[in-house]
Design a protein around this motif. Sequence first.
Motif, PDB file in Angstrom:
ATOM      1  N   GLU A  23       0.851  -1.185   0.000  1.00 32.43           N
ATOM      2  CA  GLU A  23       0.000   0.000   0.000  1.00 32.43           C
ATOM      3  C   GLU A  23       0.889   1.238   0.000  1.00 32.43           C
ATOM      4  O   GLU A  23       2.014   1.208   0.500  1.00 32.43           O
ATOM      5  CB  GLU A  23      -0.899   0.008   1.231  1.00 32.43           C
ATOM      6  CG  GLU A  23      -1.880  -1.137   1.297  1.00 32.43           C
ATOM      7  CD  GLU A  23      -2.998  -1.016   0.283  1.00 32.43           C
ATOM      8  OE1 GLU A  23      -3.472   0.095   0.035  1.00 32.43           O
ATOM      9  OE2 GLU A  23      -3.377  -2.064  -0.262  1.00 32.43           O
ATOM     10  N   LYS A  24       0.383   2.339  -0.520  1.00 35.39           N
ATOM     11  CA  LYS A  24       1.182   3.548  -0.706  1.00 35.39           C
ATOM     12  C   LYS A  24       1.872   3.988   0.583  1.00 35.39           C
ATOM     13  O   LYS A  24       1.257   4.092   1.632  1.00 35.39           O
ATOM     14  CB  LYS A  24       0.310   4.684  -1.212  1.00 35.39           C
ATOM     15  CG  LYS A  24       1.099   5.947  -1.481  1.00 35.39           C
ATOM     16  CD  LYS A  24       0.276   6.951  -2.223  1.00 35.39           C
ATOM     17  CE  LYS A  24       0.980   8.264  -2.369  1.00 35.39           C
ATOM     18  NZ  LYS A  24       2.089   8.282  -3.228  1.00 35.39           N
ATOM     19  N   LEU A  25       3.188   4.236   0.452  1.00 35.79           N
ATOM     20  CA  LEU A  25       3.996   4.772   1.537  1.00 35.79           C
ATOM     21  C   LEU A  25       4.435   6.182   1.163  1.00 35.79           C
ATOM     22  O   LEU A  25       4.610   6.492  -0.016  1.00 35.79           O
ATOM     23  CB  LEU A  25       5.238   3.901   1.767  1.00 35.79           C
ATOM     24  CG  LEU A  25       4.990   2.456   2.152  1.00 35.79           C
ATOM     25  CD1 LEU A  25       6.293   1.682   2.167  1.00 35.79           C
ATOM     26  CD2 LEU A  25       4.329   2.385   3.514  1.00 35.79           C
ATOM     27  N   VAL A  26       4.636   7.024   2.152  1.00 34.57           N
ATOM     28  CA  VAL A  26       5.067   8.400   1.897  1.00 34.57           C
ATOM     29  C   VAL A  26       6.549   8.386   1.549  1.00 34.57           C
ATOM     30  O   VAL A  26       7.360   7.760   2.237  1.00 34.57           O
ATOM     31  CB  VAL A  26       4.825   9.274   3.140  1.00 34.57           C
ATOM     32  CG1 VAL A  26       5.331  10.685   2.922  1.00 34.57           C
ATOM     33  CG2 VAL A  26       3.350   9.291   3.492  1.00 34.57           C
ATOM     34  N   GLY A  65      -2.150   0.458  -9.151  1.00 33.89           N
ATOM     35  CA  GLY A  65      -2.584  -0.886  -9.498  1.00 33.89           C
ATOM     36  C   GLY A  65      -3.492  -0.890 -10.714  1.00 33.89           C
ATOM     37  O   GLY A  65      -3.766   0.155 -11.312  1.00 33.89           O
ATOM     38  N   PRO A  66      -3.984  -2.047 -11.101  1.00 34.85           N
ATOM     39  CA  PRO A  66      -4.886  -2.138 -12.256  1.00 34.85           C
ATOM     40  C   PRO A  66      -6.242  -1.516 -11.940  1.00 34.85           C
ATOM     41  O   PRO A  66      -6.634  -1.400 -10.777  1.00 34.85           O
ATOM     42  CB  PRO A  66      -5.018  -3.642 -12.485  1.00 34.85           C
ATOM     43  CG  PRO A  66      -4.771  -4.243 -11.141  1.00 34.85           C
ATOM     44  CD  PRO A  66      -3.753  -3.359 -10.485  1.00 34.85           C
ATOM     45  N   LYS A  67      -6.944  -1.117 -12.978  1.00 36.59           N
ATOM     46  CA  LYS A  67      -8.252  -0.516 -12.784  1.00 36.59           C
ATOM     47  C   LYS A  67      -9.272  -1.605 -12.471  1.00 36.59           C
ATOM     48  O   LYS A  67      -9.338  -2.623 -13.150  1.00 36.59           O
ATOM     49  CB  LYS A  67      -8.683   0.250 -14.028  1.00 36.59           C
ATOM     50  CG  LYS A  67      -9.962   1.007 -13.833  1.00 36.59           C
ATOM     51  CD  LYS A  67     -10.106   2.127 -14.816  1.00 36.59           C
ATOM     52  CE  LYS A  67     -11.188   3.072 -14.355  1.00 36.59           C
ATOM     53  NZ  LYS A  67     -11.173   4.296 -15.111  1.00 36.59           N
ATOM     54  N   ARG A  86      -8.464   2.763  -8.986  1.00 33.41           N
ATOM     55  CA  ARG A  86      -7.078   2.314  -9.107  1.00 33.41           C
ATOM     56  C   ARG A  86      -6.378   2.604  -7.787  1.00 33.41           C
ATOM     57  O   ARG A  86      -6.341   3.741  -7.335  1.00 33.41           O
ATOM     58  CB  ARG A  86      -6.351   3.056 -10.235  1.00 33.41           C
ATOM     59  CG  ARG A  86      -6.783   2.593 -11.604  1.00 33.41           C
ATOM     60  CD  ARG A  86      -5.951   3.226 -12.667  1.00 33.41           C
ATOM     61  NE  ARG A  86      -4.630   2.630 -12.673  1.00 33.41           N
ATOM     62  CZ  ARG A  86      -3.641   3.052 -13.461  1.00 33.41           C
ATOM     63  NH1 ARG A  86      -3.817   4.067 -14.268  1.00 33.41           N
ATOM     64  NH2 ARG A  86      -2.474   2.466 -13.427  1.00 33.41           N
ATOM     65  N   GLN A  87      -5.828   1.579  -7.179  1.00 30.64           N
ATOM     66  CA  GLN A  87      -5.175   1.718  -5.883  1.00 30.64           C
ATOM     67  C   GLN A  87      -3.769   2.278  -6.053  1.00 30.64           C
ATOM     68  O   GLN A  87      -3.022   1.848  -6.936  1.00 30.64           O
ATOM     69  CB  GLN A  87      -5.105   0.348  -5.193  1.00 30.64           C
ATOM     70  CG  GLN A  87      -4.558   0.379  -3.801  1.00 30.64           C
ATOM     71  CD  GLN A  87      -5.456   1.107  -2.834  1.00 30.64           C
ATOM     72  OE1 GLN A  87      -6.668   1.007  -2.938  1.00 30.64           O
ATOM     73  NE2 GLN A  87      -4.880   1.831  -1.902  1.00 30.64           N
TER      74      GLN A  87
END
Length: 161
Positions: A23-26, A65-67, A86-87
């Motif tokens: 998952e997105k990290l800063v 990520g993919p749609k 989209r993640q």
Amino acid sequence: MFAVIKTGGKQYRVAANDEFTVEKLVGDAGDLVTFTDVLMVGTTIGAPLVAGASVTAEIVEQTRGPKVISFKKRRRQNSKRTRGHRQDLTLIRIGEILTDGKAPSAKAKAARTEAASADTTAEAVEAQDTAAASAETAAEKPKKPRAPRKKAAATDTDAEA
């Protein structure tokens, strides 16, 4: 040696030099990230975390990520809804698995710095080559003369004014 870390509400089994998305990290590409939520290192299992253990990683890329399409339809009601998502994800590369409160080694920091400088040098050379190629292309094409614009025909409203 391997470890199990927790990030983004998920658990990952990691080893040195593994690359995977989380998952997105800063942070930007090339930044260092330290995971302190280590659930297991080798055969040592935490309760719930292993004391003094941490995992260092390098952010390789911020990506998506993919749609995923969510489509809802209510039959015979002339009602439907489509939504897409989209993640945001982060691609990371595991550097070191540290135990007993140790700090990341200087050797690993130096290797990352050296790799980053080599990447920027290669990117700079590529950018210069691209700029030179576009300048040559622009110089080769002769400019075509433009035809003069035609004047608009006089209308009745112009004559009245």
